[in-house]
Motif scaffolding. Sequence first.
Motif, short mmCIF file in Angstrom:
data_model
loop_
_atom_site.label_atom_id
_atom_site.label_comp_id
_atom_site.label_asym_id
_atom_site.label_seq_id
_atom_site.Cartn_x
_atom_site.Cartn_y
_atom_site.Cartn_z
N ASP A 241 -5.06 -6.40 -12.26
CA ASP A 241 -5.39 -6.45 -13.49
C ASP A 241 -6.50 -7.83 -13.44
O ASP A 241 -6.68 -8.43 -14.32
CB ASP A 241 -4.86 -7.27 -13.97
N GLY A 242 -7.42 -8.06 -12.12
CA GLY A 242 -8.46 -9.40 -12.08
C GLY A 242 -9.39 -8.39 -12.16
O GLY A 242 -10.14 -7.38 -11.96
N PRO A 243 -10.20 -9.38 -10.98
CA PRO A 243 -12.04 -8.38 -11.12
C PRO A 243 -12.26 -7.75 -10.53
O PRO A 243 -11.38 -7.46 -9.08
CB PRO A 243 -12.69 -9.55 -10.43
N VAL A 244 -12.67 -6.69 -10.66
CA VAL A 244 -12.89 -5.82 -10.32
C VAL A 244 -14.26 -5.44 -9.52
O VAL A 244 -15.08 -4.72 -10.37
CB VAL A 244 -12.31 -3.82 -10.67
N ARG A 245 -14.57 -5.28 -7.99
CA ARG A 245 -16.65 -4.37 -7.91
C ARG A 245 -15.76 -3.67 -7.13
O ARG A 245 -15.12 -3.05 -7.00
CB ARG A 245 -16.57 -5.50 -7.16
N ALA A 246 -17.14 -2.72 -7.10
CA ALA A 246 -17.41 -1.44 -6.46
C ALA A 246 -17.97 -2.16 -5.51
O ALA A 246 -18.88 -2.20 -5.46
CB ALA A 246 -18.55 -0.50 -7.07
N TYR A 247 -17.81 -1.13 -4.43
CA TYR A 247 -18.05 -1.13 -3.48
C TYR A 247 -19.31 -0.07 -2.64
O TYR A 247 -18.08 1.39 -2.88
CB TYR A 247 -17.27 -1.88 -1.96
N ALA A 248 -20.28 0.83 -1.40
CA ALA A 248 -20.23 1.51 -0.69
C ALA A 248 -20.38 1.88 0.28
O ALA A 248 -19.96 0.82 0.95
CB ALA A 248 -21.81 1.37 -0.89
N PHE A 249 -19.91 3.66 0.23
CA PHE A 249 -19.54 4.28 1.41
C PHE A 249 -20.33 4.67 1.70
O PHE A 249 -20.82 6.07 1.27
CB PHE A 249 -17.72 4.14 1.63
N PRO A 250 -20.26 5.10 2.98
CA PRO A 250 -21.16 6.32 3.73
C PRO A 250 -19.39 7.55 3.66
O PRO A 250 -18.46 7.11 3.73
CB PRO A 250 -21.29 6.40 4.80
N ALA A 251 -20.12 8.89 3.25
CA ALA A 251 -18.98 10.19 2.76
C ALA A 251 -17.69 10.11 3.88
O ALA A 251 -16.29 10.26 3.34
CB ALA A 251 -19.08 11.26 2.76
N SER A 252 -17.89 10.29 4.87
CA SER A 252 -16.74 10.29 6.08
C SER A 252 -16.33 9.02 6.23
O SER A 252 -15.26 9.12 7.04
CB SER A 252 -17.43 10.87 7.62
N ARG A 253 -16.45 8.01 6.03
CA ARG A 253 -15.37 6.74 5.78
C ARG A 253 -14.47 7.35 4.96
O ARG A 253 -13.30 6.05 5.68
CB ARG A 253 -16.68 5.25 5.72
N LEU A 254 -14.91 7.91 4.10
CA LEU A 254 -13.39 7.42 2.84
C LEU A 254 -12.27 8.98 3.90
O LEU A 254 -13.90 10.39 3.31
CB LEU A 254 -13.94 7.97 1.63
#
Length: 229
Positions: free
Chosen positions: A191-204
């Motif tokens: 429940d702290g600061p939340v940031r979005a990160y960007a990833f290429p599809a196949s890394r996930l």
Amino acid sequence: MTHPAHTPASLPATRSKTTLPAAGTTGRARRARVEAMAVRPLRDGRYAVETDGEGETYVVDLDATTCTCPDHEVRGARCKHLRRVALEVTARLVPPPGRRTAVCAVCGGRTFVPVATRGPSLCARHARRPGHRVVDRETGDRLLVVAATGARADRVETDEGRLVADYPSNADYGRHEPVFEAVYVDAVERDGPVRAYAFPASRLRSPRTADAESRPNPRADAGARTTPA
């Protein structure tokens, strides 16, 4: 992990005439299967059906349940051409109305996407939607997908002014792959600061496959940070 050669593109539109197993059918249902035909999707959502014995090409509209052949136009029958198109759509041999054939940017497999779709495409196995839980291949961290950008990794810029594809931790993933934004589950749970990160599809990857693959590299860089979620 993607192969660089798997760039987004449409598969060839032409097909050779083929047959389908008879499956104990009779009459028109049998002819729809055992007679050699080639089904080709048209840009307007209809299908051209080229027949072997007749040497003719007819146009089928699945939505309107019509065909330009005499059997349908004169007799009003659900002809073999209508039946054949329905069979091939069901078997995923051709795309359904309103969709076109494309190549998955991750695995190079065939997939169907809306006709108006632009940019890299993904098959059902590699597509991610907001709310999907995934695992970072590089670090093993749990993530929650929050957005699908639809843009390529070599065209998405982070708030650091770098392209997603240019991060060293993304060197093994396709520059042409679509980018997803995700947040770290641990940050959400704290429940702290939340940031979005960007990833290429196949890394996930899906959590279900996490245990089947090699152990993550704990020294890998984190994903490329984007605008705070």
